[in-house]
Design a protein around this motif. Structure first.
Motif, PDB file in Angstrom:
ATOM      1  N   ALA A  64       0.265   3.269  51.548  1.00 39.85           N
ATOM      2  CA  ALA A  64       0.283   1.899  52.063  1.00 39.85           C
ATOM      3  C   ALA A  64       0.869   1.849  53.469  1.00 39.85           C
ATOM      4  O   ALA A  64       0.368   1.124  54.343  1.00 39.85           O
ATOM      5  CB  ALA A  64       1.079   1.000  51.117  1.00 39.85           C
ATOM      6  N   PRO A  71      -4.990  -2.972  51.200  1.00 40.78           N
ATOM      7  CA  PRO A  71      -5.666  -2.224  50.140  1.00 40.78           C
ATOM      8  C   PRO A  71      -7.013  -1.694  50.621  1.00 40.78           C
ATOM      9  O   PRO A  71      -7.780  -2.392  51.286  1.00 40.78           O
ATOM     10  CB  PRO A  71      -5.835  -3.263  49.021  1.00 40.78           C
ATOM     11  CG  PRO A  71      -4.765  -4.268  49.275  1.00 40.78           C
ATOM     12  CD  PRO A  71      -4.632  -4.337  50.772  1.00 40.78           C
ATOM     13  N   SER A  91       1.254  -3.317  45.919  1.00 42.93           N
ATOM     14  CA  SER A  91       0.314  -4.320  46.440  1.00 42.93           C
ATOM     15  C   SER A  91       0.315  -5.628  45.664  1.00 42.93           C
ATOM     16  O   SER A  91      -0.366  -6.571  46.061  1.00 42.93           O
ATOM     17  CB  SER A  91      -1.116  -3.741  46.433  1.00 42.93           C
ATOM     18  OG  SER A  91      -1.196  -2.556  47.178  1.00 42.93           O
ATOM     19  N   LEU A 117      -7.709  -5.788  45.617  1.00 46.84           N
ATOM     20  CA  LEU A 117      -7.325  -4.479  45.102  1.00 46.84           C
ATOM     21  C   LEU A 117      -8.338  -4.036  44.055  1.00 46.84           C
ATOM     22  O   LEU A 117      -8.542  -4.708  43.039  1.00 46.84           O
ATOM     23  CB  LEU A 117      -5.921  -4.536  44.480  1.00 46.84           C
ATOM     24  CG  LEU A 117      -5.418  -3.247  43.828  1.00 46.84           C
ATOM     25  CD1 LEU A 117      -5.340  -2.112  44.842  1.00 46.84           C
ATOM     26  CD2 LEU A 117      -4.066  -3.470  43.161  1.00 46.84           C
TER      27      LEU A 117
END
Length: 263
Positions: A64, A71, A91, A117
């Motif tokens: 990340a 994402p 996330s 996501l």
């Protein structure tokens, strides 16, 4: 982005370790938690250590950080449950459920995956220790979002972990400490981790991948490394070039200052 873990060990295998013995604290199984970009074959992150939720979380957090926290189109892995938890921790978004009725306390906020996501796992069905069938299971997102990500991919039309698993074989070939049956196994954890980082990240810049080469004429090809395919380099680096390249802007400024002093 494909996730996987690769097994190795330090000093002795886990079955020979006594976890009540302080001398065995830095011995036993040591897994490489790897995140690999399937299209460029770039090793984005590796975390060597115990096969644990903590190390899985470190891997996802590093991915990340390196991708700006956005994402990616699709994450895939085996069915190791720590990945779903780590992706949600990194996330996820907090959602406050509505209270049922007009009395009583409000329910606690829950962590939910964001709409962008998309994560799917590979379920392998085995018979007599052989894989006879592979199924894709969507964990976050929808079947439609997974299919959109696959349609936009230049290398895959199905959910898989084939590229990171193939890289596992390449790394075992490049790092004798990772060969399954060898006398070259690591005897020191710190050295094991250092060599892991060395082989993994030098692969990005110094190792031409045959399937990434570009045809430039009749029977002529331009060799490319994962870093070249990802747009991070324009040529195959030598190990000397990779090892002496400043690791950060602060190091580069310090090097320039030192050169000016020497001049």
């Amino acid at each position: 982005m494909q996730f996987d873990e690769k097994w190795s060990y330090v000093t002795k295998q886990e079955k020979h370790c006594d976890r009540d013995n302080p001398d065995d604290e830095r011995c036993g199984d040591c897994w490489d938690h790897v995140a690999l970009d399937a299209e460029s074959r770039l090793v984005l992150s590796v975390v060597p250590g115990r096969r644990s939720e903590a190390n899985t979380l470190l891997l996802v957090q590093d991915v990340a950080a390196r991708t700006g926290g956005v994402p990616l189109a699709l994450f895939t892995s085996d069915e190791h449950p720590a990945y779903a938890w780590a992706l949600l921790e990194v996330s996820g978004e907090w959602l406050q459920p509505e209270r049922q009725g007009t009395r009583g306390r409000h329910p606690k906020a829950v962590l939910v995956p964001p709409q962008d996501l998309t994560y799917a796992t590979v379920h392998k069905i085995r018979e007599h220790n052989r894989v006879v069938q592979v199924e894709a299971r969507v964990v976050y997102g929808s079947v439609e979002s997974v299919q959109v990500a696959l349609d936009g991919s230049s290398v895959s039309d199905t959910v898989n972990t084939a590229y990171v698993e193939r890289h596992n074989g390449t790394d075992r070939n490049r790092n004798a400490r990772k060969v399954r049956k060898t006398y070259c196994f690591s005897k020191d954890l710190q050295v094991h981790q250092a060599v892991t980082y060395f082989t993994m990240y030098s692969y990005n810049f110094c190792w031409p991948v045959r399937t990434l080469r570009q045809k430039v004429g009749p029977k002529r090809y331009r060799q490319r490394t994962p870093a070249m395919a990802a747009g991070l380099a324009d040529h195959v680096w030598s190990l000397r070039e990779w090892l002496t390249y400043p690791a950060c802007e602060r190091c580069k400024r310090a090097e320039n200052s030192l050169n000016r002093r020497q001049d």
